[in-house]
Design a protein around this motif. Structure first.
Motif, mmCIF file in Angstrom:
data_model
loop_
_atom_site.group_PDB
_atom_site.id
_atom_site.type_symbol
_atom_site.label_atom_id
_atom_site.label_comp_id
_atom_site.label_asym_id
_atom_site.label_seq_id
_atom_site.Cartn_x
_atom_site.Cartn_y
_atom_site.Cartn_z
ATOM 1 N N GLY A 77 0.194 10.200 -20.841
ATOM 2 C CA GLY A 77 -0.372 11.315 -20.078
ATOM 3 C C GLY A 77 -0.597 10.985 -18.605
ATOM 4 N N ILE A 78 0.204 10.068 -18.081
ATOM 5 C CA ILE A 78 0.120 9.676 -16.678
ATOM 6 C C ILE A 78 1.275 10.329 -15.932
ATOM 7 C CG2 ILE A 78 0.289 7.704 -15.088
ATOM 8 C CD1 ILE A 78 -1.000 6.029 -17.364
ATOM 9 N N THR A 79 0.987 10.871 -14.760
ATOM 10 C CA THR A 79 2.006 11.577 -13.987
ATOM 11 C C THR A 79 2.486 10.745 -12.805
ATOM 12 O OG1 THR A 79 0.431 12.630 -12.477
ATOM 13 C CG2 THR A 79 0.891 13.784 -14.571
ATOM 14 N N LEU A 80 3.597 11.180 -12.225
ATOM 15 C CA LEU A 80 4.080 10.549 -11.004
ATOM 16 C C LEU A 80 3.063 10.710 -9.885
ATOM 17 C CD1 LEU A 80 7.838 11.610 -11.053
ATOM 18 C CD2 LEU A 80 6.916 9.320 -11.429
ATOM 19 N N GLU A 81 2.366 11.822 -9.880
ATOM 20 C CA GLU A 81 1.340 12.063 -8.870
ATOM 21 C C GLU A 81 0.196 11.056 -9.005
ATOM 22 O OE1 GLU A 81 2.694 14.540 -10.802
ATOM 23 O OE2 GLU A 81 3.959 15.373 -9.213
ATOM 24 N N ASP A 82 -0.161 10.708 -10.240
ATOM 25 C CA ASP A 82 -1.196 9.694 -10.457
ATOM 26 C C ASP A 82 -0.783 8.367 -9.801
ATOM 27 O OD1 ASP A 82 -2.741 11.451 -12.041
ATOM 28 O OD2 ASP A 82 -1.766 10.784 -13.890
ATOM 29 N N ILE A 83 0.458 7.991 -10.002
ATOM 30 C CA ILE A 83 0.966 6.746 -9.435
ATOM 31 C C ILE A 83 1.046 6.854 -7.912
ATOM 32 C CG2 ILE A 83 2.904 5.111 -9.403
ATOM 33 C CD1 ILE A 83 1.331 5.290 -12.105
ATOM 34 N N GLN A 84 1.464 8.011 -7.426
ATOM 35 C CA GLN A 84 1.566 8.211 -5.985
ATOM 36 C C GLN A 84 0.203 8.041 -5.318
ATOM 37 O OE1 GLN A 84 3.627 11.760 -4.754
ATOM 38 N NE2 GLN A 84 2.871 11.596 -2.653
ATOM 39 N N LYS A 85 -0.849 8.566 -5.935
ATOM 40 C CA LYS A 85 -2.198 8.427 -5.368
ATOM 41 C C LYS A 85 -2.600 6.963 -5.260
ATOM 42 C CE LYS A 85 -3.819 12.887 -7.013
ATOM 43 N NZ LYS A 85 -4.620 13.572 -8.035
ATOM 44 N N VAL A 86 -2.296 6.189 -6.296
ATOM 45 C CA VAL A 86 -2.608 4.757 -6.263
ATOM 46 C C VAL A 86 -1.838 4.073 -5.131
ATOM 47 C CG1 VAL A 86 -2.333 2.584 -7.532
ATOM 48 C CG2 VAL A 86 -3.224 4.596 -8.698
ATOM 49 N N GLU A 88 -0.629 5.425 -2.424
ATOM 50 C CA GLU A 88 -1.147 5.865 -1.124
ATOM 51 C C GLU A 88 -2.417 5.106 -0.756
ATOM 52 O OE1 GLU A 88 -1.380 10.091 -1.715
ATOM 53 O OE2 GLU A 88 0.707 10.387 -1.127
ATOM 54 N N LYS A 89 -3.295 4.870 -1.747
ATOM 55 C CA LYS A 89 -4.502 4.072 -1.492
ATOM 56 C C LYS A 89 -4.121 2.659 -1.076
ATOM 57 C CE LYS A 89 -8.203 5.867 -4.397
ATOM 58 N NZ LYS A 89 -9.021 5.575 -5.590
ATOM 59 N N ARG A 90 -3.174 2.086 -1.778
ATOM 60 C CA ARG A 90 -2.748 0.720 -1.463
ATOM 61 C C ARG A 90 -2.116 0.635 -0.085
ATOM 62 N NH1 ARG A 90 -0.383 -1.678 -7.167
ATOM 63 N NH2 ARG A 90 -2.343 -1.421 -8.295
ATOM 64 N N ASP A 91 -1.422 1.692 0.304
ATOM 65 C CA ASP A 91 -0.774 1.730 1.601
ATOM 66 C C ASP A 91 -1.806 1.693 2.739
ATOM 67 O OD1 ASP A 91 1.560 2.001 3.316
ATOM 68 O OD2 ASP A 91 0.842 4.039 3.700
ATOM 69 N N ASN A 96 -5.146 -7.670 2.871
ATOM 70 C CA ASN A 96 -5.679 -7.649 1.511
ATOM 71 C C ASN A 96 -5.149 -8.835 0.696
ATOM 72 O OD1 ASN A 96 -7.175 -6.552 -0.583
ATOM 73 N ND2 ASN A 96 -5.445 -5.394 -1.373
ATOM 74 N N LEU A 97 -4.941 -9.955 1.374
ATOM 75 C CA LEU A 97 -4.413 -11.122 0.687
ATOM 76 C C LEU A 97 -5.439 -11.666 -0.288
ATOM 77 C CD1 LEU A 97 -2.116 -13.193 0.451
ATOM 78 C CD2 LEU A 97 -3.264 -14.508 2.245
ATOM 79 N N LYS A 98 -5.030 -11.799 -1.521
ATOM 80 C CA LYS A 98 -5.922 -12.314 -2.554
ATOM 81 C C LYS A 98 -5.710 -13.822 -2.670
ATOM 82 C CE LYS A 98 -5.931 -8.011 -5.065
ATOM 83 N NZ LYS A 98 -5.581 -7.297 -6.253
ATOM 84 N N PRO A 99 -6.759 -14.555 -3.016
ATOM 85 C CA PRO A 99 -6.591 -15.996 -3.168
ATOM 86 C C PRO A 99 -5.648 -16.297 -4.329
ATOM 87 C CG PRO A 99 -8.766 -15.303 -3.914
ATOM 88 C CD PRO A 99 -8.111 -14.107 -3.313
ATOM 89 N N GLU A 100 -4.967 -17.430 -4.223
ATOM 90 C CA GLU A 100 -4.072 -17.810 -5.306
ATOM 91 C C GLU A 100 -4.861 -18.132 -6.552
ATOM 92 O OE1 GLU A 100 -0.841 -20.447 -4.635
ATOM 93 O OE2 GLU A 100 -0.738 -19.935 -2.511
ATOM 94 N N ARG A 101 -4.252 -17.849 -7.682
ATOM 95 C CA ARG A 101 -4.893 -18.134 -8.960
ATOM 96 C C ARG A 101 -4.837 -19.639 -9.224
ATOM 97 N NH1 ARG A 101 -3.969 -13.189 -12.892
ATOM 98 N NH2 ARG A 101 -3.831 -11.583 -11.299
#
Length: 107
Positions: A77-86, A88-91, A96-101
């Motif tokens: 039940g996930i749409t392309l729009e749901d992914i697009q919103k994510v 866009e937020k990431r953009d 936002n460099l995360k430390p290495e694991r």
């Protein structure tokens, strides 16, 4: 309508209106476990094709993976729009460099 939206609409239509002989219908009839197996299989094939440095094969495997991810999205039940919103937020994020694991150590 771009090709991703067109394919996703076809997938949603097959879910709502199963069509005899359709591979997409087959996946929905087999259920989430089968869909997940196909996503995993396609992920592995992307990795292998990438290691082989064969661009044409890699492009085809990307297409297979994207298709199966879309089937899983429809199942969940996930749409392309749901992914697009994510995305866009990431953009909007910068620096936002995360430390290495930590490395995994054998026990």
């Amino acid at each position: 309508m771009d090709i991703y939206q067109k394919v996703f609409q076809t997938i949603l239509d097959r879910k709502a209106n199963p069509e005899q002989g359709s591979y997409t219908t087959y996946l929905f009839e087999k259920g989430k476990e089968k869909i997940l197996k196909k996503v995993g299989e396609e992920c592995t094939e992307v990795i292998i094709a990438s290691c082989m440095d064969q661009k044409e094969d890699l492009i085809n495997e990307y297409g297979d993976l994207i298709y199966h991810l879309m089937v899983l999205m429809a199942e969940e039940g996930i749409t392309l729009e749901d992914i697009q919103k994510v995305m866009e937020k990431r953009d909007q994020k910068t620096h936002n460099l995360k430390p290495e694991r930590k490395p995994i150590e054998n026990l």
